[in-house]
Scaffold this active site. Structure first.
Site, PDB file in Angstrom:
ATOM      1  N   HIS A   1     -36.078 -85.095   3.552  1.00 32.80           N
ATOM      2  CA  HIS A   1     -37.215 -84.310   2.863  1.00 32.80           C
ATOM      3  C   HIS A   1     -36.690 -83.736   1.424  1.00 32.80           C
ATOM      4  O   HIS A   1     -37.446 -82.722   1.175  1.00 32.80           O
ATOM      5  CB  HIS A   1     -37.404 -83.166   3.851  1.00 32.80           C
ATOM      6  CG  HIS A   1     -37.856 -83.545   5.387  1.00 32.80           C
ATOM      7  ND1 HIS A   1     -39.183 -83.852   5.670  1.00 32.80           N
ATOM      8  CD2 HIS A   1     -37.156 -83.773   6.258  1.00 32.80           C
ATOM      9  CE1 HIS A   1     -39.043 -84.156   6.979  1.00 32.80           C
ATOM     10  NE2 HIS A   1     -37.873 -84.075   7.243  1.00 32.80           N
TER      11      HIS A   1
ATOM     12  N   SER B   1     -36.838 -88.586 -26.825  1.00 32.82           N
ATOM     13  CA  SER B   1     -38.260 -87.770 -26.704  1.00 32.82           C
ATOM     14  C   SER B   1     -38.337 -88.027 -28.396  1.00 32.82           C
ATOM     15  O   SER B   1     -37.714 -87.976 -29.289  1.00 32.82           O
ATOM     16  CB  SER B   1     -37.911 -86.349 -26.314  1.00 32.82           C
ATOM     17  OG  SER B   1     -38.773 -85.426 -26.688  1.00 32.82           O
TER      18      SER B   1
END
Length: 435
Positions: free
Chosen positions: A144, A265
């Site tokens: 999870h 970026s």
């Protein structure tokens, strides 16, 4: 096919020149068989081969003819007649268009499968190499998305190796299933052509005769082929998603290779993004998208219609080309993956020993505590640690009810990391056949 995501070898399978070459070979092999059966002159079959074997089929000319005929196979046969001459009247004797189209498509899918199998072998080689490199590199296992119990990074890669081994097996089976040939004539009854022609063409093209065809080869074969590609794509995405999670700043246990001069970026010079893994996620979605039309192509009217044709002209090249690119990108990503054992250890220690909670639970039950009571004792000491309010082992040693069952030494014994890794060799032998 998008050039950005296309490798030349796979693209070549789907080029018009390749397709027309395969069409010619199907027709010429059929002519050989017809000549042996005495249906056409043997000299005619020889002439067809002599003039067509090394011919360069003019794609523009075939397209020009098709604009008038509105039929691709007739356009090809008309152009072939321009090359072969009078003996071309013996070409396509007793055959129907689907005999050529379907047999050609299956030849292309078989060739594509061979490339994809080789691609998977590259992925498997990279995974095996890195798995043994990090066989005993401890890291936290997560369920999870939450810290669970320790594993090793090698086990993560071994899991992927086993998955892609299954993918290879499935693809080999899908290749076999789609490797059929139909030269059975209109509605598949062999009324105008001897079944021995089909057997000869199948053998010459590396296929097997389709046991029964209508006018087309049954599309459940193709549906299974493309479904297999979709499952493989999902395996690509599963591994790519794992890498994306491992590269997150808060985790940073592994990272895609960042080359000299690479930019992450346009605005933030510090960025190193998992662009390859993200790209693989997107490509995998596209491969899976081609599965639905393949499933829907199974349904045709009566003995044949062409509702499948337009879809196959797109999904055949696009699915195989895209998966070919994705598998090669994945192999390179794994081979160059940057792995950070120190960060793995740091994350292992992040919860101050909580990852050993199950061992404490079991130790208490083995000393006489009920499972319900043992669970409560462990959990009540774990929750403060979860909130950052102490050390798990220290809290357990201070708990008088825990001490009724376990000594300090017995508590300490449950925090042995090696205990969790003692069966790694067993798992590796199961996966790789060696440890």
């Amino acid at each position: 096919m998008i050039p950005r995501y296309t490798r030349p070898e796979m693209a070549a399978i789907w080029e018009p020149e390749t397709r027309f070459k395969i069409w010619f070979e199907i027709e010429a092999h059929a002519a050989d068989a017809l000549a042996e059966l005495g249906v056409i002159p043997k000299e005619a079959a020889k002439t067809i081969w002599a003039k067509g074997r090394d011919a360069k089929f003019d794609v523009a000319r075939i397209d020009e003819i098709e604009r008038e005929t509105r039929h691709d196979v007739i356009a090809f046969l008309t152009h072939l007649a321009e090359i072969v001459g009078p003996e071309a009247r013996f070409v396509h004797q007793g055959m129907t268009s689907s005999d050529v189209l379907d047999t050609c498509l299956n030849v292309q899918l078989v060739r594509a499968a061979d490339i994809l199998i080789a691609d998977i072998d590259k992925v498997l080689a990279a995974l095996k190499k890195r798995a043994f490199e990090h066989k005993m590199t401890p890291t936290i296992g997560r369920s999870h998305g939450i810290h669970a119990e320790p594993v090793t990074f090698g086990l993560k890669l071994a899991f992927a190796f086993a998955e892609f081994s299954r993918a290879r097996d499935r693809l080999v089976l899908a290749r076999k299933e789609v490797a059929t040939c139909a030269i059975s004539g209109a509605v598949g009854t062999f009324a105008q052509i001897d079944p021995r022609v089909e057997a000869h063409v199948a053998d010459a093209m590396g296929l097997v005769p389709e046991p029964i065809s209508t006018q087309v080869i049954p599309r459940d074969r193709h549906a299974m082929y493309f479904a297999t590609l979709g499952v493989i794509a999902s395996s690509v995405e599963r591994l790519a998603t794992e890498i994306r999670h491992l590269q997150r700043t808060e985790v940073l246990e592994a990272e895609e290779f960042f080359s000299e001069g690479q930019k992450g970026s346009s605005s933030m010079p510090h960025k190193r993004n998992p662009v390859l893994s993200e790209n693989l996620t997107g490509l995998s979605r596209m491969v899976r998208a081609y599965v639905t039309p393949a499933l829907e192509n199974v349904v045709l009217w009566h003995e044949r219609d062409i509702s499948h044709s337009s879809a196959e002209r797109m999904i055949g090249p696009d699915a195989t080309v895209t998966l070919d690119f994705a598998l090669n990108r994945l192999a390179g990503l794994i081979d160059k993956l940057l792995v950070y054992p120190a960060n793995m250890q740091k994350n292992l220690d992040r919860l101050s020993g909580l990852v050993h909670s199950q061992r404490l639970l079991l130790a208490l039950t083995q000393k006489g505590a009920s499972r319900e009571d043992a669970y409560k004792l462990v959990q009540r000491n774990a929750m403060p640690v979860w909130r950052g309010e102490g050390d798990f082992q220290a809290l357990l040693k201070q708990d008088s009810e825990v001490k009724k069952f376990l000594t300090d030494a017995e508590i300490e014994e449950q925090f042995d990391l090696g205990y969790h890794l003692r069966h790694v060799d067993t798992i590796f032998r199961r996966v790789f056949g060696q440890a």
